[in-house]
Every structure is written in C-alpha cells, then in structure tokens.
Design a protein around this motif. Structure first.
Motif, mmCIF file in Angstrom:
data_model
loop_
_atom_site.group_PDB
_atom_site.id
_atom_site.type_symbol
_atom_site.label_atom_id
_atom_site.label_comp_id
_atom_site.label_asym_id
_atom_site.label_seq_id
_atom_site.Cartn_x
_atom_site.Cartn_y
_atom_site.Cartn_z
ATOM 1 N N PRO A 202 0.807 -1.233 0.000
ATOM 2 C CA PRO A 202 0.000 0.000 0.000
ATOM 3 C C PRO A 202 0.835 1.276 0.000
ATOM 4 C CG PRO A 202 -0.895 -1.592 1.550
ATOM 5 C CD PRO A 202 0.437 -2.121 1.114
ATOM 6 N N GLN A 203 1.961 1.251 0.728
ATOM 7 C CA GLN A 203 2.802 2.447 0.772
ATOM 8 C C GLN A 203 3.649 2.577 -0.497
ATOM 9 O OE1 GLN A 203 4.504 3.427 4.790
ATOM 10 N NE2 GLN A 203 3.901 1.322 5.227
ATOM 11 N N MET A 205 2.732 1.727 -3.404
ATOM 12 C CA MET A 205 1.878 2.147 -4.514
ATOM 13 C C MET A 205 1.838 3.661 -4.666
ATOM 14 S SD MET A 205 0.785 -0.422 -6.180
ATOM 15 C CE MET A 205 -0.627 0.184 -7.100
ATOM 16 N N ARG A 206 2.046 4.391 -3.582
ATOM 17 C CA ARG A 206 2.081 5.858 -3.686
ATOM 18 C C ARG A 206 3.197 6.310 -4.614
ATOM 19 N NH1 ARG A 206 1.716 7.068 2.822
ATOM 20 N NH2 ARG A 206 -0.372 6.169 3.155
ATOM 21 N N VAL A 209 2.360 4.319 -8.557
ATOM 22 C CA VAL A 209 1.243 4.699 -9.428
ATOM 23 C C VAL A 209 1.581 5.844 -10.388
ATOM 24 C CG1 VAL A 209 -1.091 5.683 -9.454
ATOM 25 C CG2 VAL A 209 -0.571 3.763 -7.972
ATOM 26 N N ILE A 273 -6.741 7.239 -8.973
ATOM 27 C CA ILE A 273 -5.979 6.162 -8.332
ATOM 28 C C ILE A 273 -4.909 6.748 -7.419
ATOM 29 C CG2 ILE A 273 -4.429 4.228 -8.746
ATOM 30 C CD1 ILE A 273 -5.962 3.680 -11.316
ATOM 31 N N GLU A 274 -4.224 7.795 -7.885
ATOM 32 C CA GLU A 274 -3.233 8.459 -7.036
ATOM 33 C C GLU A 274 -3.899 9.020 -5.781
ATOM 34 O OE1 GLU A 274 -0.935 11.407 -9.000
ATOM 35 O OE2 GLU A 274 -0.397 10.110 -10.674
ATOM 36 N N TYR A 276 -6.529 7.909 -4.321
ATOM 37 C CA TYR A 276 -6.907 6.797 -3.452
ATOM 38 C C TYR A 276 -5.729 6.346 -2.601
ATOM 39 C CZ TYR A 276 -8.193 2.061 -2.052
ATOM 40 O OH TYR A 276 -8.433 0.925 -1.321
ATOM 41 N N TYR A 277 -4.567 6.175 -3.230
ATOM 42 C CA TYR A 277 -3.406 5.682 -2.485
ATOM 43 C C TYR A 277 -2.730 6.776 -1.660
ATOM 44 C CZ TYR A 277 -3.538 1.114 -4.648
ATOM 45 O OH TYR A 277 -3.914 -0.152 -5.028
ATOM 46 N N ARG A 279 -4.413 8.623 0.416
ATOM 47 C CA ARG A 279 -5.275 8.875 1.577
ATOM 48 C C ARG A 279 -4.426 8.914 2.860
ATOM 49 N NH1 ARG A 279 -9.257 4.007 1.368
ATOM 50 N NH2 ARG A 279 -7.214 3.067 0.954
#
Length: 285
Positions: A202-203, A205-206, A209, A273-274, A276-277, A279
């Motif tokens: 999850p981290q 992906m920031r 993406v 998408i950016e 979302y990740y 957040r």
C-alpha cells in the motif's frame, strides 16, 4: 470615544492594530500579466488557424472518425496496450525482486536485463524480433515464422521493453517504504506475505502509481510503432485509408484525436488512483 481609542480598536481577529501600521499592498506584476496576454493571443491565433484551415478537412475527419476500420484499429491498440502493461509489470516485478535479492548472481541478472533492454531502441527490438527467423529458422521443430506473427512480435517486443522500465518503477516504490515499518511488522509477528500485502505494497503504490500511469500512457502511444511491422493498430488503419484516398492530413488527425481522447481518460483515471493511495497524507487532494 477619543482618537487614541479609535486607533487601538480591535481588528476582525480581535487583535488591536496600531494606528501607524503600514498597509501591505500586493506587488503589481505587470510583466506576468503582459506575458499571459501574449500567450492567450498566440493560443487564440493557433486555434483559429486550426479551425479555419481548409487543409485539415474537418468534414473528412468527422466522416472517418467512427468508421469500422478505425474502430477495429483502436480496439487492437487498446487490447495491445493492456496486454503489454499486464505482462510487462508481471515480468518487471520479478526483475525488481531479482535486483533487491541478497544473492549477487540474481542481482547481476536483474541489472543486466534492465541495462540491455533500456539500451536498445524499441524500433530496433521490434525489427530484430520480426526477423528472428534469420537467426533461428526453427524452434522445437516449428518454423519461427509460424510462431511469431506480427501481433506476437509486437507483444513480445513491447513487453520485454516495458518490463525493464517497470522493474525500476517497482524497485523504487519498494525502496521508498521506511525500513522501520517492515521491522515493526516483523516484531508484531506478521508473516512475510502479510507484511508485503498489508504494509509494503500500500505504501509502495504511492510511489509506483504516478510513473506507472505515465508508462501506461506512453505504452498506448508507443504501440503506434508496431505499424512498421504491419500490425493493424489505430495508426496503421489510418494509413491504409489515406494510402487509398490520399487524404493524409485528415486521417492523421483522426488518429491524433483518438489518441488524445484515450490518453485523457487514462490521465483522469490515474488522478483518482493516485488520490486513493494518497489517503491519509498531505498530498491527498
């Protein structure tokens, strides 16, 4: 009420403002405004030229914009982009794991692949794969020409090319995660799979993406190069028509407009998408 009392009257914020406080006046930036006006004027002239230049033949563009041959070429372009991105990132993730491995041989193999396929231009790679039969006429008893059709060559060449860049994107994303968080997850007794799935990915992906989105758009546009090996994509479909009608500019504008539409949609999707990740961070806007 005396003048001194008026001078010390509270402001809207409730803080008294001395009578001799200088008034702050924003600096007038005449140069920036002049530049903005000049840019708008040039932009207006350019738009007017495009709209009123008869050589563009916008009526012809409208006629061919949604023809069956153009839409079939567009579909192949979209399909090819999706397949190449999925396969490219799958292989790129494996290569990133090799590059992050503690084994020096695996690291060297991963580094060598990335170096090689980033060094060779994509057009050269496609032409090499297209003519691979000259090097290996048969593979496992089957003629190479029967194995590698133009579409298969396009998928192979583009995938191997994109995987080299995807490997660096994934590797950079993983390295962007604070090592302390992985160690904390280990201290909590989380399994290796859960650490990667719940903490690292999850981290990462920031960071993954944004360049991945740029790669997707670049791949979409880069598929136009497969027209040199007669793959019937969007550009090649437009070329087939203007070779017959000699309406080169209008058909190129048809392809250009479709590329602009699709890349705009992909860019909008990338934005969400950016978001979302992102957040829970100060960049989530």
């Amino acid at each position: 009420m005396s003048s001194d009392t008026l001078a010390q009257a509270p402001t809207a914020a409730g803080i008294p403002e001395p009578a001799d406080t200088p008034r702050i006046v924003p600096r007038r930036r005449y140069g920036q405004w002049a530049a903005a006006v000049a840019v708008l004027a040039l932009l207006g002239l350019a738009v007017n030229s495009v709209l009123h230049n008869r050589a563009f033949q916008w009526d012809v563009v409208a006629d061919y914009f949604t023809t069956d041959s153009i839409l079939r070429g567009l579909w192949l372009t979209l399909w090819l982009t999706a397949v190449v991105m999925v396969l490219g990132f799958a292989l790129g993730t494996l290569l990133a794991a090799l590059r992050l491995s503690a084994n020096p041989v695996l690291r060297a193999v991963g580094w060598g692949y990335v170096w090689l396929f980033r060094s060779i231009p994509i057009l050269v790679q496609l032409l090499l794969w297209f003519n691979i039969g000259a090097l290996y006429p048969q593979v496992f008893g089957v003629k190479t020409v029967n194995l590698l059709t133009p579409v298969a060559v396009a998928i192979t060449g583009l995938t191997l090319h994109e995987a080299a860049f995807a490997a660096e994107v994934v590797r950079a994303g993983i390295l962007s995660v604070d090592r302390g968080q992985i160690e904390a997850a280990q201290a909590l007794g989380l399994s290796r799979w859960r650490r990667w799935w719940r903490i690292v990915l999850p981290q990462a992906m920031r960071s993954i993406v944004p360049p991945a989105g740029n790669m997707l758009i670049g791949t979409l546009k880069g598929t136009s190069i497969v027209s040199v090996i007669a793959v019937n994509d969007l550009l090649f479909s437009a070329q087939l028509i203007y070779h017959r009608t000699y309406q080169v500019i209008p058909l190129l504008m048809v392809a250009t407009l479709w590329y602009a539409v699709v890349t705009s949609v992909l860019g909008l999707g990338q934005h969400y998408i950016e978001k979302y990740y992102a957040r829970g961070t100060e960049n989530a806007r």
